[in-house]
Design an enzyme around this catalytic site. Structure first.
Site, PDB file in Angstrom:
ATOM      1  N   HIS A  67     -21.350  32.928 -66.316  1.00 40.81           N
ATOM      2  CA  HIS A  67     -21.100  34.001 -65.345  1.00 40.81           C
ATOM      3  C   HIS A  67     -20.209  33.460 -64.234  1.00 40.81           C
ATOM      4  O   HIS A  67     -20.577  32.516 -63.539  1.00 40.81           O
ATOM      5  CB  HIS A  67     -22.426  34.503 -64.744  1.00 40.81           C
ATOM      6  CG  HIS A  67     -23.124  35.491 -65.618  1.00 40.81           C
ATOM      7  ND1 HIS A  67     -23.852  36.543 -65.122  1.00 40.81           N
ATOM      8  CD2 HIS A  67     -23.186  35.596 -66.961  1.00 40.81           C
ATOM      9  CE1 HIS A  67     -24.347  37.259 -66.133  1.00 40.81           C
ATOM     10  NE2 HIS A  67     -23.960  36.683 -67.256  1.00 40.81           N
ATOM     11  N   TYR A  87     -27.265  41.973 -57.115  1.00 41.04           N
ATOM     12  CA  TYR A  87     -28.284  41.821 -56.083  1.00 41.04           C
ATOM     13  C   TYR A  87     -28.082  42.966 -55.097  1.00 41.04           C
ATOM     14  O   TYR A  87     -26.972  43.133 -54.569  1.00 41.04           O
ATOM     15  CB  TYR A  87     -28.118  40.513 -55.318  1.00 41.04           C
ATOM     16  CG  TYR A  87     -28.417  39.244 -56.093  1.00 41.04           C
ATOM     17  CD1 TYR A  87     -27.447  38.619 -56.869  1.00 41.04           C
ATOM     18  CD2 TYR A  87     -29.683  38.637 -56.009  1.00 41.04           C
ATOM     19  CE1 TYR A  87     -27.704  37.440 -57.546  1.00 41.04           C
ATOM     20  CE2 TYR A  87     -29.955  37.447 -56.695  1.00 41.04           C
ATOM     21  CZ  TYR A  87     -28.970  36.858 -57.457  1.00 41.04           C
ATOM     22  OH  TYR A  87     -29.232  35.690 -58.128  1.00 41.04           O
ATOM     23  N   PRO A 100     -37.270  33.209 -55.181  1.00 43.68           N
ATOM     24  CA  PRO A 100     -36.341  33.206 -56.319  1.00 43.68           C
ATOM     25  C   PRO A 100     -34.946  33.776 -56.028  1.00 43.68           C
ATOM     26  O   PRO A 100     -34.058  33.656 -56.876  1.00 43.68           O
ATOM     27  CB  PRO A 100     -37.059  34.058 -57.372  1.00 43.68           C
ATOM     28  CG  PRO A 100     -38.060  34.854 -56.621  1.00 43.68           C
ATOM     29  CD  PRO A 100     -38.441  34.068 -55.416  1.00 43.68           C
ATOM     30  N   LYS A 138     -32.812  29.027 -57.423  1.00 45.47           N
ATOM     31  CA  LYS A 138     -32.727  27.584 -57.224  1.00 45.47           C
ATOM     32  C   LYS A 138     -33.909  26.773 -57.779  1.00 45.47           C
ATOM     33  O   LYS A 138     -33.799  25.557 -57.944  1.00 45.47           O
ATOM     34  CB  LYS A 138     -32.625  27.270 -55.711  1.00 45.47           C
ATOM     35  CG  LYS A 138     -31.311  27.681 -55.109  1.00 45.47           C
ATOM     36  CD  LYS A 138     -30.239  26.648 -55.373  1.00 45.47           C
ATOM     37  CE  LYS A 138     -28.854  27.187 -55.205  1.00 45.47           C
ATOM     38  NZ  LYS A 138     -28.217  27.681 -56.422  1.00 45.47           N
ATOM     39  N   TYR A 193     -24.578  28.905 -54.238  1.00 43.61           N
ATOM     40  CA  TYR A 193     -25.120  29.575 -55.425  1.00 43.61           C
ATOM     41  C   TYR A 193     -24.869  28.747 -56.688  1.00 43.61           C
ATOM     42  O   TYR A 193     -25.752  28.631 -57.543  1.00 43.61           O
ATOM     43  CB  TYR A 193     -24.512  30.973 -55.570  1.00 43.61           C
ATOM     44  CG  TYR A 193     -25.241  31.841 -56.575  1.00 43.61           C
ATOM     45  CD1 TYR A 193     -26.395  32.531 -56.221  1.00 43.61           C
ATOM     46  CD2 TYR A 193     -24.786  31.953 -57.884  1.00 43.61           C
ATOM     47  CE1 TYR A 193     -27.074  33.323 -57.138  1.00 43.61           C
ATOM     48  CE2 TYR A 193     -25.458  32.746 -58.813  1.00 43.61           C
ATOM     49  CZ  TYR A 193     -26.601  33.416 -58.430  1.00 43.61           C
ATOM     50  OH  TYR A 193     -27.278  34.186 -59.343  1.00 43.61           O
TER      51      TYR A 193
HETATM   52  P1  RFL Z   1     -43.773  24.588 -63.725  1.00 46.31           P
HETATM   53  O1  RFL Z   1     -42.813  25.385 -64.535  1.00 46.31           O
HETATM   54  O2  RFL Z   1     -44.749  25.334 -62.888  1.00 46.31           O
HETATM   55  O3  RFL Z   1     -44.530  23.611 -64.706  1.00 46.31           O
HETATM   56  C1  RFL Z   1     -45.655  22.849 -64.295  1.00 46.31           C
HETATM   57  C2  RFL Z   1     -46.474  22.522 -65.515  1.00 46.31           C
HETATM   58  O4  RFL Z   1     -47.578  21.712 -65.126  1.00 46.31           O
HETATM   59  C3  RFL Z   1     -48.743  22.210 -65.766  1.00 46.31           C
HETATM   60  N1  RFL Z   1     -49.925  21.792 -64.971  1.00 46.31           N
HETATM   61  C4  RFL Z   1     -50.715  20.767 -65.294  1.00 46.31           C
HETATM   62  N2  RFL Z   1     -50.694  19.906 -66.328  1.00 46.31           N
HETATM   63  C5  RFL Z   1     -51.653  18.958 -66.372  1.00 46.31           C
HETATM   64  N3  RFL Z   1     -52.650  18.858 -65.444  1.00 46.31           N
HETATM   65  C6  RFL Z   1     -52.716  19.702 -64.396  1.00 46.31           C
HETATM   66  N4  RFL Z   1     -53.694  19.590 -63.492  1.00 46.31           N
HETATM   67  C7  RFL Z   1     -51.715  20.705 -64.291  1.00 46.31           C
HETATM   68  N5  RFL Z   1     -51.478  21.695 -63.405  1.00 46.31           N
HETATM   69  C8  RFL Z   1     -50.392  22.342 -63.827  1.00 46.31           C
HETATM   70  C9  RFL Z   1     -48.535  23.706 -65.829  1.00 46.31           C
HETATM   71  O5  RFL Z   1     -49.346  24.323 -66.836  1.00 46.31           O
HETATM   72  C10 RFL Z   1     -47.045  23.770 -66.148  1.00 46.31           C
HETATM   73  O6  RFL Z   1     -46.789  23.768 -67.545  1.00 46.31           O
HETATM   74  O7  RFL Z   1     -42.981  23.592 -62.722  1.00 46.31           O
HETATM   75  P2  RFL Z   1     -41.619  22.798 -62.928  1.00 46.31           P
HETATM   76  O8  RFL Z   1     -41.573  22.116 -64.255  1.00 46.31           O
HETATM   77  O9  RFL Z   1     -41.442  22.028 -61.670  1.00 46.31           O
HETATM   78  O10 RFL Z   1     -40.484  23.946 -63.003  1.00 46.31           O
HETATM   79  C11 RFL Z   1     -40.193  24.756 -61.893  1.00 46.31           C
HETATM   80  C12 RFL Z   1     -39.726  26.137 -62.356  1.00 46.31           C
HETATM   81  O11 RFL Z   1     -40.663  26.649 -63.277  1.00 46.31           O
HETATM   82  C13 RFL Z   1     -39.566  27.110 -61.182  1.00 46.31           C
HETATM   83  O12 RFL Z   1     -39.021  26.461 -60.048  1.00 46.31           O
HETATM   84  C14 RFL Z   1     -38.640  28.293 -61.529  1.00 46.31           C
HETATM   85  O13 RFL Z   1     -39.199  29.076 -62.544  1.00 46.31           O
HETATM   86  C15 RFL Z   1     -38.376  29.165 -60.288  1.00 46.31           C
HETATM   87  N6  RFL Z   1     -37.588  30.373 -60.603  1.00 46.31           N
HETATM   88  C16 RFL Z   1     -36.210  30.294 -60.762  1.00 46.31           C
HETATM   89  N7  RFL Z   1     -35.576  29.103 -60.706  1.00 46.31           N
HETATM   90  C17 RFL Z   1     -34.220  29.027 -60.936  1.00 46.31           C
HETATM   91  O14 RFL Z   1     -33.659  27.921 -60.878  1.00 46.31           O
HETATM   92  N8  RFL Z   1     -33.461  30.145 -61.251  1.00 46.31           N
HETATM   93  C18 RFL Z   1     -34.029  31.378 -61.329  1.00 46.31           C
HETATM   94  O15 RFL Z   1     -33.331  32.329 -61.670  1.00 46.31           O
HETATM   95  C19 RFL Z   1     -35.446  31.492 -61.063  1.00 46.31           C
HETATM   96  N9  RFL Z   1     -36.068  32.685 -61.134  1.00 46.31           N
HETATM   97  C20 RFL Z   1     -38.229  31.607 -60.714  1.00 46.31           C
HETATM   98  C21 RFL Z   1     -37.444  32.761 -60.986  1.00 46.31           C
HETATM   99  C22 RFL Z   1     -39.623  31.731 -60.595  1.00 46.31           C
HETATM  100  C23 RFL Z   1     -40.227  32.960 -60.720  1.00 46.31           C
HETATM  101  N10 RFL Z   1     -41.640  33.004 -60.607  1.00 46.31           N
HETATM  102  C24 RFL Z   1     -42.482  33.791 -61.411  1.00 46.31           C
HETATM  103  C25 RFL Z   1     -42.325  32.044 -59.788  1.00 46.31           C
HETATM  104  C26 RFL Z   1     -38.009  34.007 -61.093  1.00 46.31           C
HETATM  105  C27 RFL Z   1     -39.407  34.115 -60.946  1.00 46.31           C
HETATM  106  C28 RFL Z   1     -39.972  35.504 -61.040  1.00 46.31           C
HETATM  107  C1  PHB Z   2     -33.754  35.943 -63.493  1.00 49.26           C
HETATM  108  O1  PHB Z   2     -32.937  36.260 -64.360  1.00 49.26           O
HETATM  109  O2  PHB Z   2     -34.978  35.874 -63.720  1.00 49.26           O
HETATM  110  C2  PHB Z   2     -33.281  35.651 -62.119  1.00 49.26           C
HETATM  111  C3  PHB Z   2     -31.912  35.620 -61.858  1.00 49.26           C
HETATM  112  C4  PHB Z   2     -31.455  35.361 -60.576  1.00 49.26           C
HETATM  113  C5  PHB Z   2     -32.359  35.146 -59.552  1.00 49.26           C
HETATM  114  C6  PHB Z   2     -33.725  35.154 -59.820  1.00 49.26           C
HETATM  115  C7  PHB Z   2     -34.191  35.406 -61.112  1.00 49.26           C
HETATM  116  O3  PHB Z   2     -31.906  34.928 -58.299  1.00 49.26           O
END
Ligand code: RFL
Ligand code: PHB
Length: 393
Positions: free
Chosen positions: A72, A200, A292, A296, A387
């Site tokens: 993108h 957005y 989110p 990042k 970004y």
């Molecule tokens: P995770 O993915 O939470 O993984 C942590 C893992 O640790 C396990 N765990 C344990 N294991 C052993 N013993 C324990 N006591 C434990 N406790 C927990 C868990 O089961 C899990 O498998 O963290 P990690 O690896 O640091 O990754 C971080 C990302 O998942 C997170 O920052 C992103 O998803 C945030 N995020 C976004 N990030 C982006 O870069 N671009 C995006 O577009 C974006 N969109 C988003 C997002 C997060 C969202 N939500 C739901 C929070 C959109 C959403 C809606």
């Molecule tokens: C997504 O596709 O889940 C998404 C994309 C951009 C954002 C957050 C989430 O800023």
């Protein structure tokens, strides 16, 4: 069991760290409390920075990403009937790649199986011990049996609710937190995305984001109240609300369908300092959370483990005096990048959401800032530069 680096958590941070360490010849084991299916069922990030793609390439897990990921070169910002494209490629000469966290995780899991490295799934009572000494340990139970891993180092990649950060003495930790007064209701559906690029929008009814996972799968979000329940949102209610927040020309071509997933995420900014305590290191959501809006979270997690994998590679490669430098400066280098992403995510969140508590003055400040951005190339470049992601130090 004995290993060089014991990793707690098999989310993207833990799995990518495991793959990068393997690439550098560093032995590692991962312990995860959930099942593989549960980990893959979490629908989260969708946008990858070039630094993240580079790390996945370095780890040898970028083939499918290159075949299926969508480059993108820009995205749209909408506000008060105005629309402006942030042209990432023209402004900063970089793009982002739309490829879901689920797919990144799946690729990393398959790679780990292929290289014969083990991940212990469904581990219970995971605990980290003695990381302030020379011989740290990770203990857990599996099927009623007690197990222990002895390691040189432990890395907590166990997310915001994990055990690693919680095991650090409170006095050794300084935390910073901001909770936002709303959440995001997200829907995943097998319908073609309403536009080629992300939209957005800051609308009178609240924030909206039109994102995607592929040419046939869309991911859409609307700002919702914190006490809203996902059960209160039928698919029909979601589509009605989403359509009302879309710019008119997009609303007219919106294709709707049954949701594959629907969830509400609270929005939070959080940082724990430092990111190292003796032989325990924190990476990803275990150390910091961003709302989110700036896309990042996953990218920061990848950046942390990129720095950490190099630091461990240096440590194990050399016998010379500088082999500790990478691990000794990890926390400081990671945090310098984290705080900049925290600022951008907070700023973009503040600009794009409805904050009735900030009154009419607050609303006019948002309007003034967006109008400035729509007319100032310098302001657009600052958005674009953040970004697409800042370089890894
Ligand atoms: P995770 O993915 O939470 O993984 C942590 C893992 O640790 C396990 N765990 C344990 N294991 C052993 N013993 C324990 N006591 C434990 N406790 C927990 C868990 O089961 C899990 O498998 O963290 P990690 O690896 O640091 O990754 C971080 C990302 O998942 C997170 O920052 C992103 O998803 C945030 N995020 C976004 N990030 C982006 O870069 N671009 C995006 O577009 C974006 N969109 C988003 C997002 C997060 C969202 N939500 C739901 C929070 C959109 C959403 C809606
Ligand atoms: C997504 O596709 O889940 C998404 C994309 C951009 C954002 C957050 C989430 O800023």
């Amino acid at each position: 069991m004995r290993t060089q680096v014991a990793i707690v958590g098999a989310g993207p941070a833990g799995l990518l760290l495991g793959a990068l360490l393997h690439r550098h010849g560093v032995d590692n084991l991962i312990v995860e409390q959930r099942s593989p299916a549960y980990v893959l069922g979490r629908i989260r990030a969708g946008v990858l920075e070039q630094v993240t793609v580079g790390l996945l390439e370095e780890a040898g897990v970028a083939a499918r990403l290159h075949a299926e990921g969508l480059p993108h070169e820009g995205f749209d910002l909408c506000f008060a009937g105005q629309r402006h494209r942030i042209d990432l490629q023209r402004l900063v000469g970089k793009h982002v790649t739309v490829y879901g966290q689920t797919e990144v995780t799946r690729d990393l899991m398959e790679h780990r199986t292929a290289i014969g490295r083990s991940t212990v799934y469904e581990a219970q009572d995971v605990a980290v011990h003695d990381f302030d000494g020379e011989q740290p340990r990770v203990s857990y139970r599996l099927g009623g049996q007690a197990h222990e891993i002895q390691a040189d180092f432990i890395v907590g990649c166990d997310g915001f609710h994990g055990v690693s950060r919680a095991s650090v003495p409170a006095a050794a930790l300084k935390t910073y937190e901001k909770i936002y007064p709303f959440g995001w209701l997200g829907v995943l559906a097998d319908v073609p995305p309403v536009a080629h690029e992300l939209i957005y929008g800051n609308t009178e009814r609240g924030f909206m984001l039109a994102s995607m996972r592929s040419a046939t799968r869309s991911r859409y979000y609307v700002q919702c109240s914190l006490d809203d329940k996902v059960e209160n949102w039928s698919d029909e209610a979601f589509w009605d609300e989403f359509r009302r927040r879309l710019p008119a020309e997009d609303a007219a071509r919106l294709v709707t369908g049954p949701s594959l997933e629907k969830s509400i995420a609270p929005l939070r900014s959080f940082v724990a300092e430092p990111m190292r305590f003796g032989r325990l290191f924190l990476a990803g959501d275990a150390a910091h959370i961003v709302p989110p809006t700036g896309a990042k979270g996953l990218n920061l997690a990848a950046g942390d483990v990129g720095l950490l994998s190099r630091a461990f590679a240096e440590f194990y490669a050399g016998s010379h005096g500088s082999r500790h430098v990478g691990i000794d400066t990890y926390s400081q280098r990671a945090l310098a990048r984290v705080w900049k992403a925290e600022r951008f995510s907070w700023w973009f969140t503040s600009l794009m959401h409805q904050f009735p508590e900030n009154g009419e003055f607050g609303a006019r400040m948002q309007l003034a800032e967006l109008e400035y951005m729509f007319t100032s190339e310098a302001a657009q470049r600052a958005v674009a530069e953040n970004y697409v992601g800042l370089p890894l130090a």
